[in-house]
Scaffold this active site. Structure first.
Site: not given
Ligand code: PQQ
Ligand code: CA
Length: 694
Positions: A60, A180, A307, A610, A614, A653
Site C-alpha cells: 500500500e 476493530e 466503522d 479466522c 483467511h 499465525m
Molecule cells: O479502526 C482501525 O483502527 C482501523 C485500522 C486500519 C488499518 O490500520 O489498516 C483499517 C481500518 N480501521 C478500517 O476500518 C479499514 O477499512 C481499513 C482498510 C485497510 C487497508 O489497509 O486496506 N486498513 C484499515
Molecule cells: Ca476501522
C-alpha cells in the site's frame, strides 16, 4: 518550482521533479506538475524497470522521491532506498517486526509509506515503533516505542502502525490502528532529530474522565467525556478513535489535521449504551504541530456503528465557493459524503454525497450533522440493516488526487453494501475482532455469491468540489481499486484490483493506456523526473481489508495471483514482466472424515476468529492461505500445533489457545474439512505458496 492550487503548496517549494512527501506537497493533492508524459503520448508508456519484493502480501506504499533517490516501504514495514532512474538498490532496512503481531491488525501487515525530513527517513512499524533512518546509509538513527506502557489504553491494546508519518516543523507525527480489536486512539509528536516525545493527543476520553497528563486532557474533559455513557463497554475496550491513516499539516494555518476513526466495539449499544455522540470518533481534529494543542474539531459521523472512519485521505484546496475564496480541508470519508470545511476554523461548508448513501437522508445545512435514518441504528433496533456504504466505505484509504488544471478531485469510489446486525450475547475477547456484530457470512451458494458479487461496484469518480457534482466516472469491474495520481499532462493514473494499470484523460475519463500488471493493485502511483525523464511508479500487491475478509467476494471477477513488485514506467520503456504462469496453491482436497455435528460450531468459531485474515466462509481472498487446502487438515495434532501451539507464529499465525479450547480448534478443523470437500469456489486461484517468505 510550481505554485499549485491548494494554499499549503505555496509554502512548500517542492521541486517539480520530486515526490518528497506522502501526497507530494503538504496539501496532499497527489498532483505532479510534470508534463513529459501527456494525453498525446501516453500510449508510448512502457516499463522502464521493476523490482520484485520479498513478500507477496498487500502493498500500500507511496514511494518518496528526493533528488533522484526513491525511498519505499513494503509489507512488514520494510524500507529501502533505490536510484529512482535505474532501480539500483542503495540500502535496505528490515525493522524485524515479529511475525506474531500480524494478528493485531485488521488488514494485513501493510505499510503506506515513509516521511523524509532533513536527511532522515521516518517509518512507523507494524509493532508500534517509530524509527528514523539515515537517508544516505539506511542506518538506524533512533527508534521509539510509540505505545506507552503505563498509559490508560484499555484492556486489549491491540495496537499496530501501518500509516505514513507526517512531518510538521521538525515534529514527526504518527497515530496507530486497532479499533476493530480494542484500543484507545491517540497521536504522538516526536522531535525529528532526537525521537523524544513532544506531546500526545488522545482522541477519546479515559474511563471516569481521568486525565492522562497529556495535551488532550482539557478538550477531552470539556468536550468529549459527556458524549459517552460512563458505563459502556468502551471503558474496557478503549473506545477506538484510531488515527490510522490520514494526518495533514497545513503550513498556511499552522494546523495539523487528524482523521479520527471508528468506535470500538462497533456496536454503539454495547460500546456506549446507545448514548451520546462519542467524540472524537468519526471526526477531523485540528491541533498545533509543536504542542499538540487542540484548536477545533468537526464530527462527520456521530453515533458510529458502521466503522465510518474519518481516517480517509484529506487534502487542502483553495476554491471559490459562493463567490468567496476559501482555504478548505476536503475529505471523502467512508460515510459517503464529500466534506469541505474551513481549514482555519473547522466551520462546516458542505457535505454532498459522492456515492449512494442510505444511512442518512442528508446533513443539516448549518451544522453538517447527518440526519441519520432510524433504521440505520442497527445496534439499537435489533434489526438487520443493509447499509450503503458498508464498513469498507464509499471510499477507503486509497488516496484521491486533485488536478488544479481540471479542478476535479479523482476519487477511487466504490459501493459494497453490508448487512449490519447485532451479535447476540456479545462479550469482549482478548484476541480476534471485537465488533459486536453478527459475523454470519455468505452461504456457499454460487447464485448468491454471483448476485452479491455483481452488486459490488468500483469506479473512478471525477468530482467537482466547487459545485458538488460528478463530472464523469470511469466504471471498473470490481471494487477495492488503487489510489490515484493526477498530472499536468492531463492524465489520471490508477491501478486496479483486476491487475490493470491504467491512465485516463483527466478531462473526459477516456482510457488512454492499459498495462497488465498481473496482480491486483491497491497502492497509489507517483510521478517524478530524473535526468530529464519523467517516470510513473506504483507498488503492485493485492491486499488490505477486502481481500483478507471478503472471501469469495474478493475473488469475484478478480483472480489475480499476488506477485508483489514495484513497477516504474517511462515513455518508450521496453522492459517486460516475467510471463504469468498462473501457478497457484494446488486445491488439495482432504479425504478426512468430519463430524457433521461439529461443523456448525466450527463455522461460528471460524467466522469469529479466522475470517478476518483467511476470508469469509473459508474462502481466501487471494492474500493469505486458503485453509480449505491446508495439509494440516489431515491430522488433528498437526492442526492443533498451528492453531493451538503457534507453530507458524513467525508467519503471523499465532497460537489461539488463550481464546480457543482444544475441542473448539477441532470443531474448526471439522468445518474446514467439510469446506475442503465441497465448495463452489474450489477452482479459484489462491496464494502462490512457493513464493511466500512469510
Ligand atoms: O479502526 C482501525 O483502527 C482501523 C485500522 C486500519 C488499518 O490500520 O489498516 C483499517 C481500518 N480501521 C478500517 O476500518 C479499514 O477499512 C481499513 C482498510 C485497510 C487497508 O489497509 O486496506 N486498513 C484499515
Ligand atoms: Ca476501522
Amino acid at each position: 518550482m510550481s505554485l499549485l492550487a491548494g494554499g499549503a503548496a505555496k509554502a512548500d517549494n517542492v521541486p517539480d521533479s520530486d515526490w518528497p512527501q506522502h501526497g507530494r506537497t503538504a496539501a496532499e493533492l497527489r498532483y505532479s506538475p510534470l508534463t513529459q508524459i501527456n494525453t498525446s503520448n501516453v500510449k508510448r508508456l512502457g516499463l522502464a524497470w521493476y523490482q520484485d519484493f520479498d513478500t507477496f502480501r498487500g502493498q500500500e506504499g507511496t514511494p518518496l522521491v528526493i533528488d533522484g533517490v526513491m525511498y519505499l516501504t513494503t509489507n512488514w514495514s520494510k524500507v529501502e532506498a533505490v536510484r529512482a532512474a535505474t532501480g539500483e538498490v542503495l540500502w535496505r532496512y528490515d525493522p524485524q517486526v515479529p511475525g506474531d503481531v500480524a494478528v493485531r491488525g485488521c488488514c494485513d501487515t501493510v505499510n503506506r509509506g515513509a516521511a523524509y525530513w532533513n536527511g532522515k527517513v521516518f517509518v512507523g512499524t507494524f509493532d508500534g515503533r517509530l524509527i528514523a533512518l539515515d537517508a544516505k546509509t539506511g542506518k538506524l538513527v533512533w527508534s521509539v516505542n510509540t505505545i506507552p506502557q503505563d498509559a490508560n489504553l484499555g484492556k486489549i491494546r491491540s495496537y499496530t502502525i501501518d500509516g505514513a508519518p507526517r512531518i510538521a516543523k521538525g515534529t514527526v507525527i504518527i497515530g496507530n490502528g486497532g479499533a476493530e480489536f480494542g484500543v484507545r486512539g491517540f497521536v504522538s509528536g516526536f522531535d525529528a532529530e532526537t525521537g523524544s516525545l513532544k506531546w500526545r493527543f488522545y482522541t477519546v476520553p479515559a474511563p471516569g474522565n481521568r486525565p492522562d497528563g497529556a495535551v488532550s486532557d482539557e478538550p477531552l474533559s470539556k468536550l468529549a467525556y459527556h458524549t459517552w455513557s460512563p458505563t459502556g463497554a468502551w471503558t474496557h475496550s478503549g473506545g477506538g478513535g484510531t488515527v490510522w491513516d490520514s494526518i495533514v499539516y497545513d503550513p498556511e494555518t499552522d494546523l495539523v489535521f487528524l482523521g479520527v476513526g471508528n468506535g470500538s466495539p462497533w456496536n454503539y449499544q454495547v460500546r456506549s449504551n446507545g448514548i451520546g455522540n462519542n467524540l472524537f470518533l468519526g471526526s477531523i481534529v485540528a491541533i498545533r504541530p509543536e504542542t499538540g494543542e487542540y484548536v477545533w474539531h468537526f464530527q462527520e459521523t456521530p453515533n458510529d456503528q458502521w466503522d465510518f472512519t474519518a481516517s480517509q485521505p484529506m487534502m487542502l484546496l483553495d476554491l471559490v465557493i459562493n463567490g468567496k475564496k476559501r482555504h478548505l480541508l476536503a475529505q471523502a470519508p467512508k460515510n459517503g459524503f464529500f466534506y469541505l470545511l474551513d481549514a482555519r476554523t473547522g466551520e462546516f461548508v458542505s457535505a454532498i454525497p459522492y456515492t449512494n448513501v442510505n444511512w442518512a437522508s442528508g446533513v443539516d445545512p448549518k451544522t453538517g450533522r447527518p440526519k441519520i435514518v432510524p433504521e440505520a441504528m442497527w445496534s439499537l433496533t435489533g434489526q438487520t440493516w443493509m447499509g450503503i456504504p458498508g464498513s469498507l466505505g464509499g471510499h477507503n484509504w486509497a488516496p484521491m488526487a486533485y488536478s488544479p488544471k481540471t479542478g476535479y478531485v479523482y476519487i477511487p469510489a466504490q459501493e459494497l453494501p453490508e448487512p449490519f446486525k447485532a451479535e447476540k450475547n456479545f462479550r469482549l475477547h482478548s484476541m480476534g475482532v471485537n465488533l459486536g456484530i453478527d459475523m454470519a457470512g455468505l452461504p456457499d451458494d454460487p447464485h448468491v455469491v454471483e448476485a452479491v458479487g455483481s452488486s459490488l461496484k468500483g469506479w473512478l469518480e471525477a468530482w467537482d468540489p466547487a459545485t458538488g457534482k460528478v463530472a464523469f466516472t470511469v466504471p471498473h469491474e470490481t471494487p477495492w481499486n488503487g489510489g490515484v495520481l493526477a498530472t499536468a499532462g492531463d492524465l489520471v493514473f490508477q491501478g486496479l484490483a483486476t491487475g490493470a494499470f491504467e491512465a485516463y484523460d483527466a478531462r473526459t475519463g477516456s482510457k488512454l493506456y492499459h498495462f497488465d500488471a498481473h496482480s491486483g493493485i491497491v497502492a497509489p502511483p507517483i510521478s517524478y523526473e530524473v535526468n530529464g525523464h519523467q517516470y510513473v511508479a506504483v507498488e503492485v500487491g493485492w491486499g488490505g481489508a477486502f481481500p483478507l475478509m471478503g472471501g469469495a467476494l474478493a475473488r469475484h471477477r478478480n483472480t489475480t495471483i499476488n506477485h508483489s513488485r514495484l513497477l516504474v514506467f517511462a515513455l518508450d520503456g521496453h522492459v517486460t514482466l516475467p510471463v504469468e504462469t498462473h501457478n497457484t496453491q494446488v486445491p488439495f482436497r482432504t479425504t478426512q472424515p468430519f463430524d457433521a455435528e461439529r461443523v456448525n460450531k466450527g463455522y461460528d468459531l471460524y467466522q469469529h476468529y479466522c475470517l478476518a485474515c483467511h476470508g469469509d466462509n473459508a474462502v481466501a481472498g487471494g492474500v493469505l492461505p486458503d485453509l480449505r487446502y491446508s495439509g494440516a487438515l489431515e491430522d488433528p495434532t498437526a492442526f492443533y500445533n498451528i492453531v493451538g501451539r503457534g507453530a507458524l507464529g513467525n508467519y503471523g499465525m499465532v497460537s489461539f489457545s488463550s481464546s480457543l479450547k482444544e475441542s473448539e480448534i477441532e470443531d474448526i478443523r471439522n468445518f474446514l474439512i467439510k469446506r475442503s470437500q465441497g465448495s463452489h469456489a474450489d477452482n479459484l486461484p489462491t496464494l502462490d505458496q512457493k513464493k511466500t517468505s512469510r
